[in-house]
Design an enzyme around this catalytic site. Structure first.
Site, PDB file in Angstrom:
ATOM      1  N   ASP A  21     -40.313  74.627-115.407  1.00 16.98           N
ATOM      2  CA  ASP A  21     -40.848  75.449-116.494  1.00 16.98           C
ATOM      3  C   ASP A  21     -39.934  75.434-117.723  1.00 16.98           C
ATOM      4  O   ASP A  21     -38.732  75.233-117.599  1.00 16.98           O
ATOM      5  CB  ASP A  21     -41.005  76.880-115.977  1.00 16.98           C
ATOM      6  CG  ASP A  21     -41.984  77.678-116.817  1.00 16.98           C
ATOM      7  OD1 ASP A  21     -42.634  77.100-117.702  1.00 16.98           O
ATOM      8  OD2 ASP A  21     -42.084  78.891-116.589  1.00 16.98           O
ATOM      9  N   ASN A  23     -40.427  73.692-120.799  1.00 11.79           N
ATOM     10  CA  ASN A  23     -40.373  72.530-121.700  1.00 11.79           C
ATOM     11  C   ASN A  23     -40.780  72.919-123.121  1.00 11.79           C
ATOM     12  O   ASN A  23     -40.176  72.477-124.102  1.00 11.79           O
ATOM     13  CB  ASN A  23     -41.323  71.426-121.224  1.00 11.79           C
ATOM     14  CG  ASN A  23     -40.964  70.895-119.859  1.00 11.79           C
ATOM     15  OD1 ASN A  23     -39.819  70.997-119.436  1.00 11.79           O
ATOM     16  ND2 ASN A  23     -41.942  70.319-119.175  1.00 11.79           N
ATOM     17  N   GLY A  24     -41.834  73.738-123.209  1.00 17.81           N
ATOM     18  CA  GLY A  24     -42.344  74.144-124.523  1.00 17.81           C
ATOM     19  C   GLY A  24     -41.300  74.942-125.289  1.00 17.81           C
ATOM     20  O   GLY A  24     -41.053  74.692-126.481  1.00 17.81           O
ATOM     21  N   SER A  66     -50.738  71.421-112.672  1.00 14.31           N
ATOM     22  CA  SER A  66     -51.465  72.294-111.754  1.00 14.31           C
ATOM     23  C   SER A  66     -52.965  72.277-112.043  1.00 14.31           C
ATOM     24  O   SER A  66     -53.403  71.841-113.117  1.00 14.31           O
ATOM     25  CB  SER A  66     -50.930  73.725-111.873  1.00 14.31           C
ATOM     26  OG  SER A  66     -51.451  74.331-113.031  1.00 14.31           O
ATOM     27  N   GLU A  68     -54.489  74.716-112.801  1.00 12.90           N
ATOM     28  CA  GLU A  68     -54.658  75.664-113.922  1.00 12.90           C
ATOM     29  C   GLU A  68     -54.277  75.044-115.271  1.00 12.90           C
ATOM     30  O   GLU A  68     -54.619  75.582-116.317  1.00 12.90           O
ATOM     31  CB  GLU A  68     -53.801  76.919-113.697  1.00 12.90           C
ATOM     32  CG  GLU A  68     -54.335  77.888-112.631  1.00 12.90           C
ATOM     33  CD  GLU A  68     -54.018  77.473-111.211  1.00 12.90           C
ATOM     34  OE1 GLU A  68     -52.964  76.839-110.991  1.00 12.90           O
ATOM     35  OE2 GLU A  68     -54.837  77.749-110.304  1.00 12.90           O
ATOM     36  N   ASN A  69     -53.528  73.936-115.247  1.00 12.95           N
ATOM     37  CA  ASN A  69     -53.008  73.365-116.502  1.00 12.95           C
ATOM     38  C   ASN A  69     -54.059  72.635-117.346  1.00 12.95           C
ATOM     39  O   ASN A  69     -53.805  72.306-118.508  1.00 12.95           O
ATOM     40  CB  ASN A  69     -51.863  72.382-116.218  1.00 12.95           C
ATOM     41  CG  ASN A  69     -50.553  73.060-115.869  1.00 12.95           C
ATOM     42  OD1 ASN A  69     -49.722  72.514-115.159  1.00 12.95           O
ATOM     43  ND2 ASN A  69     -50.340  74.270-116.370  1.00 12.95           N
ATOM     44  N   ARG A  72     -54.974  73.647-121.070  1.00 17.63           N
ATOM     45  CA  ARG A  72     -54.054  73.478-122.214  1.00 17.63           C
ATOM     46  C   ARG A  72     -54.701  72.591-123.278  1.00 17.63           C
ATOM     47  O   ARG A  72     -55.631  71.831-122.984  1.00 17.63           O
ATOM     48  CB  ARG A  72     -52.750  72.840-121.729  1.00 17.63           C
ATOM     49  CG  ARG A  72     -51.954  73.798-120.863  1.00 17.63           C
ATOM     50  CD  ARG A  72     -50.596  73.252-120.557  1.00 17.63           C
ATOM     51  NE  ARG A  72     -49.851  74.234-119.797  1.00 17.63           N
ATOM     52  CZ  ARG A  72     -48.549  74.463-119.921  1.00 17.63           C
ATOM     53  NH1 ARG A  72     -47.828  73.754-120.766  1.00 17.63           N
ATOM     54  NH2 ARG A  72     -47.948  75.375-119.199  1.00 17.63           N
ATOM     55  N   SER A 197     -46.505  80.986-109.093  1.00 19.59           N
ATOM     56  CA  SER A 197     -47.532  80.200-109.779  1.00 19.59           C
ATOM     57  C   SER A 197     -48.348  79.288-108.858  1.00 19.59           C
ATOM     58  O   SER A 197     -48.614  78.134-109.197  1.00 19.59           O
ATOM     59  CB  SER A 197     -46.903  79.373-110.908  1.00 19.59           C
ATOM     60  OG  SER A 197     -46.320  80.213-111.853  1.00 19.59           O
TER      61      SER A 197
HETATM   62  C1  FPP Z   1     -43.986  73.817-117.943  1.00 19.94           C
HETATM   63  O1  FPP Z   1     -43.484  73.868-119.250  1.00 19.94           O
HETATM   64  C2  FPP Z   1     -44.174  72.477-117.473  1.00 19.94           C
HETATM   65  C3  FPP Z   1     -45.381  71.884-117.192  1.00 19.94           C
HETATM   66  C4  FPP Z   1     -46.678  72.475-117.490  1.00 19.94           C
HETATM   67  C5  FPP Z   1     -45.515  70.623-116.540  1.00 19.94           C
HETATM   68  C6  FPP Z   1     -44.250  69.981-116.103  1.00 19.94           C
HETATM   69  C7  FPP Z   1     -44.203  68.676-116.743  1.00 19.94           C
HETATM   70  C8  FPP Z   1     -43.083  68.003-117.000  1.00 19.94           C
HETATM   71  C9  FPP Z   1     -41.717  68.442-116.606  1.00 19.94           C
HETATM   72  C10 FPP Z   1     -43.224  66.745-117.743  1.00 19.94           C
HETATM   73  C11 FPP Z   1     -43.111  65.541-116.904  1.00 19.94           C
HETATM   74  C12 FPP Z   1     -43.296  65.724-115.464  1.00 19.94           C
HETATM   75  C13 FPP Z   1     -43.732  64.763-114.659  1.00 19.94           C
HETATM   76  C14 FPP Z   1     -43.890  65.032-113.201  1.00 19.94           C
HETATM   77  C15 FPP Z   1     -44.067  63.436-115.161  1.00 19.94           C
HETATM   78  P1  FPP Z   1     -44.270  74.775-120.273  1.00 19.94           P
HETATM   79  O2  FPP Z   1     -45.071  73.906-121.151  1.00 19.94           O
HETATM   80  O3  FPP Z   1     -45.061  75.809-119.533  1.00 19.94           O
HETATM   81  O4  FPP Z   1     -43.087  75.442-121.044  1.00 19.94           O
HETATM   82  P2  FPP Z   1     -43.124  76.868-121.754  1.00 19.94           P
HETATM   83  O5  FPP Z   1     -43.330  77.864-120.648  1.00 19.94           O
HETATM   84  O6  FPP Z   1     -41.775  76.956-122.379  1.00 19.94           O
HETATM   85  O7  FPP Z   1     -44.242  76.853-122.743  1.00 19.94           O
END
Ligand code: FPP
Length: 233
Positions: A21, A23-24, A66, A68-69, A72, A197
């Site tokens: 979690d 990345n954003g 997921s 749920e994703n 997005r 989650s």
């Molecule tokens: C959550 O970050 C992450 C994800 C929804 C997916 C995970 C994906 C990666 C780590 C990219 C590459 C992975 C693979 C397996 C190729 P978020 O977007 O919810 O971050 P935030 O909560 O800060 O917005």
């Protein structure tokens, strides 16, 4: 009737699971688009794979995408999908680290499943190209949700029976997406969130949980070692 607990063969090393979690938020802090955060997340996953393999981890299971994703924004979904293609294409690296690829998620041909054909191909290819590796198993959860997995397991057991379905720990385990996956020893969730989650609900029944404030793209050896140290505490 009392039924025995499942008898999944024990593995030599631990099973570590990760909810990747933040990345954003990692990208936002740097004034970058969210997609850059996911790109950094994929790169860090490659690093985490190397670290985990070097620590003798037997199974590393990560939540890539997921059920749920899918809601997005389209461009973000497309980007995350392309990163899966990139990850599954890291064959040379995976082979150099003796890592075998595995996947869990809604089976491609089942109603409701959403894995696009190009990701299906990448998954199949990576599984085939790493099949003879004998070290760590990297399981990527894609189009995965734990409730869907558990409901499907129960439904399959009932469908396969003649009205005398035995729903037990052993039959549930053997009807999971990847029945050979052992129980999780430690679950890591990054970025300050303390939720599960809908990830591996069956498999984490006895897991330790390691929550860290660090965003996924910044997770490194220090946190992985701290998470591993929780296992025998
Ligand atoms: C959550 O970050 C992450 C994800 C929804 C997916 C995970 C994906 C990666 C780590 C990219 C590459 C992975 C693979 C397996 C190729 P978020 O977007 O919810 O971050 P935030 O909560 O800060 O917005």
């Amino acid at each position: 009737m009392v039924l025995p607990m499942n008898t999944i063969p024990s593995t030599l090393g631990p099973h570590v699971a990760c909810i990747m979690d933040g990345n954003g938020r990692w990208a936002k802090r740097r004034g970058l688009p969210r997609t850059e955060g996911h790109t950094a997340g994929e790169e860090n996953l490659a690093e985490v794979v190397r670290i985990a393999a070097s620590r003798g981890v037997a199974h590393l299971t990560v939540f890539g995408f997921s059920t749920e994703n899918w809601v997005r924004p389209k461009a973000e979904v497309r980007h995350i999908l392309s990163l899966h293609k990139r990850l599954f294409g890291r064959i040379e690296e995976l082979n150099a680290n003796n890592v075998r690829i595995n996947w869990i998620g809604r089976p491609f041909d089942e109603p409701g499943a959403r894995t696009p054909a190009f990701v299906q191909r990448a998954i199949r290819q990576a599984i085939a190209d790493t099949a003879s590796n004998t070290g760590m198993v990297l399981t990527v959860a894609f189009d995965y949700g734990s409730r869907a997995e558990l409901l499907r397991a129960a439904q399959l057991i009932i469908a396969e029976s003649n009205g005398d379905a035995i729903i037990s720990p052993a039959t549930m385990q053997s009807h999971l997406y990847s029945p050979e996956l052992p129980d999780v020893d430690v679950l890591i969730r990054t970025s300050g969130e303390s939720r599960i989650s809908n990830f591996l609900l069956w498999q984490i029944a006895n897991a330790k949980i390691y929550f860290t404030e660090r965003s996924w793209p910044d997770l490194g050896a220090t946190e992985i070692d701290a998470a591993l140290a929780l296992i025998n505490k």
